[in-house]
Design a protein around this motif. Sequence first.
Motif, PDB file in Angstrom:
ATOM      1  N   THR A 115       1.423  -0.726 -11.471  1.00  0.00           N
ATOM      2  CA  THR A 115       1.474   0.911 -11.254  1.00  0.00           C
ATOM      3  C   THR A 115       0.379   1.347 -10.306  1.00  0.00           C
ATOM      4  O   THR A 115      -0.760   0.674 -10.167  1.00  0.00           O
ATOM      5  N   GLY A 116       0.508   2.580  -9.769  1.00  0.00           N
ATOM      6  CA  GLY A 116      -0.841   2.732  -8.887  1.00  0.00           C
ATOM      7  C   GLY A 116      -0.551   2.093  -7.282  1.00  0.00           C
ATOM      8  O   GLY A 116       0.293   1.527  -7.215  1.00  0.00           O
ATOM      9  N   GLU A 117      -1.756   2.662  -6.522  1.00  0.00           N
ATOM     10  CA  GLU A 117      -1.780   1.917  -5.339  1.00  0.00           C
ATOM     11  C   GLU A 117      -3.415   1.470  -5.060  1.00  0.00           C
ATOM     12  O   GLU A 117      -4.331   2.068  -5.532  1.00  0.00           O
ATOM     13  N   SER A 118      -3.409   0.184  -4.478  1.00  0.00           N
ATOM     14  CA  SER A 118      -4.648  -0.347  -4.159  1.00  0.00           C
ATOM     15  C   SER A 118      -5.162   0.230  -2.750  1.00  0.00           C
ATOM     16  O   SER A 118      -4.648   0.484  -1.848  1.00  0.00           O
ATOM     17  N   VAL A 121      -4.931  -1.693   0.285  1.00  0.00           N
ATOM     18  CA  VAL A 121      -3.543  -1.978   0.876  1.00  0.00           C
ATOM     19  C   VAL A 121      -3.202  -0.684   1.544  1.00  0.00           C
ATOM     20  O   VAL A 121      -2.792  -0.790   2.689  1.00  0.00           O
ATOM     21  N   SER A 122      -3.404   0.330   0.732  1.00  0.00           N
ATOM     22  CA  SER A 122      -2.598   1.565   1.187  1.00  0.00           C
ATOM     23  C   SER A 122      -3.483   2.412   2.020  1.00  0.00           C
ATOM     24  O   SER A 122      -2.848   3.047   3.008  1.00  0.00           O
ATOM     25  N   ASP A 123      -4.797   2.278   1.940  1.00  0.00           N
ATOM     26  CA  ASP A 123      -5.598   2.924   2.872  1.00  0.00           C
ATOM     27  C   ASP A 123      -6.567   2.168   3.707  1.00  0.00           C
ATOM     28  O   ASP A 123      -6.386   2.263   5.198  1.00  0.00           O
ATOM     29  N   LYS A 125      -5.778  -0.945   4.614  1.00  0.00           N
ATOM     30  CA  LYS A 125      -4.820  -2.148   5.272  1.00  0.00           C
ATOM     31  C   LYS A 125      -5.514  -3.290   5.575  1.00  0.00           C
ATOM     32  O   LYS A 125      -5.232  -3.729   6.756  1.00  0.00           O
ATOM     33  N   GLN A 128      -3.011  -7.395   1.087  1.00  0.00           N
ATOM     34  CA  GLN A 128      -1.776  -7.177   0.553  1.00  0.00           C
ATOM     35  C   GLN A 128      -1.934  -7.654  -1.233  1.00  0.00           C
ATOM     36  O   GLN A 128      -2.454  -8.650  -1.404  1.00  0.00           O
ATOM     37  N   LEU A 129      -0.896  -6.969  -1.960  1.00  0.00           N
ATOM     38  CA  LEU A 129      -1.251  -7.292  -3.296  1.00  0.00           C
ATOM     39  C   LEU A 129      -0.394  -8.780  -3.449  1.00  0.00           C
ATOM     40  O   LEU A 129       0.657  -8.747  -2.967  1.00  0.00           O
ATOM     41  N   ASP A 152      -2.624  -1.279 -13.588  1.00  0.00           N
ATOM     42  CA  ASP A 152      -3.134  -0.256 -12.601  1.00  0.00           C
ATOM     43  C   ASP A 152      -3.844  -0.782 -11.625  1.00  0.00           C
ATOM     44  O   ASP A 152      -4.971  -1.266 -11.996  1.00  0.00           O
ATOM     45  N   SER A 154      -5.098   0.628  -8.931  1.00  0.00           N
ATOM     46  CA  SER A 154      -5.809   1.709  -8.287  1.00  0.00           C
ATOM     47  C   SER A 154      -7.147   1.232  -7.797  1.00  0.00           C
ATOM     48  O   SER A 154      -7.835   1.960  -7.137  1.00  0.00           O
TER      49      SER A 154
END
Length: 225
Positions: A115-118, A121-123, A125, A128-129, A152, A154
């Motif tokens: 759940t959530g975003e790392s 990865v997302s900001d 870049k 990768q998970l 989680d 995040s």
Amino acid sequence: MLPFGAMSLSLTVRPREVTGRHVHALRRAGQVPATVYGHLQAAISVQADAKEIDRIWQRAGRTHLIDLRIEGQAVRRVLIREFQRNPRTGAPFHADFFAVNLREKLTADVPVVITGESPAVSDLKIGQLLQTLNTIKVECLPTDLPPQIHVDVSGLGAVDDSITVGELTLPKGVALVGVEPSEVVVKVAALRVREEVEEAAAEAEAPEAGAEGAPAEGEAEASRE
């Protein structure tokens, strides 16, 4: 899959006398051969409506209790231990139901869901998970069995940041079985590392030249029924 604590599911099945290769006719008639086994009882051969058992499987998976009603018998609380599909058509092929004792602990493999975003990865870049554990074996009473264990991510903001088994939050009454607390569940891998891992996994899963294919339907039935 139903959320934890949702209303119970029920499935009605009928005793089955047809076994072995003769279950061809059952499947053509829209029935799925199944077996019920478990606490203090001999295995029982049953058959279920294909559409109904597929619906139950989609909602329950392997971790949600089901009220199994066998015609002419008392209701049993069961878990789906095995669910097979025809590899060619995708139709339900066979199922195993495990009758539980509500006062006796059991072990089960529970899916691990991210759940959530790392931020890495997302900001940023920069990675990768990489999820290294997709299921975790737990021990608990049947009524405490969680449908999923959430992780989680995040807080993973840099390459090599990770979450270990020991950092997981488990529901009350649920304990881990056969896994070290230091084992990594998910981590942020450098982009090139992730590519190399995926390439190695693809090579390991690729069938060798000349390998035999999946067993014919009749052979699968003979081994299961």
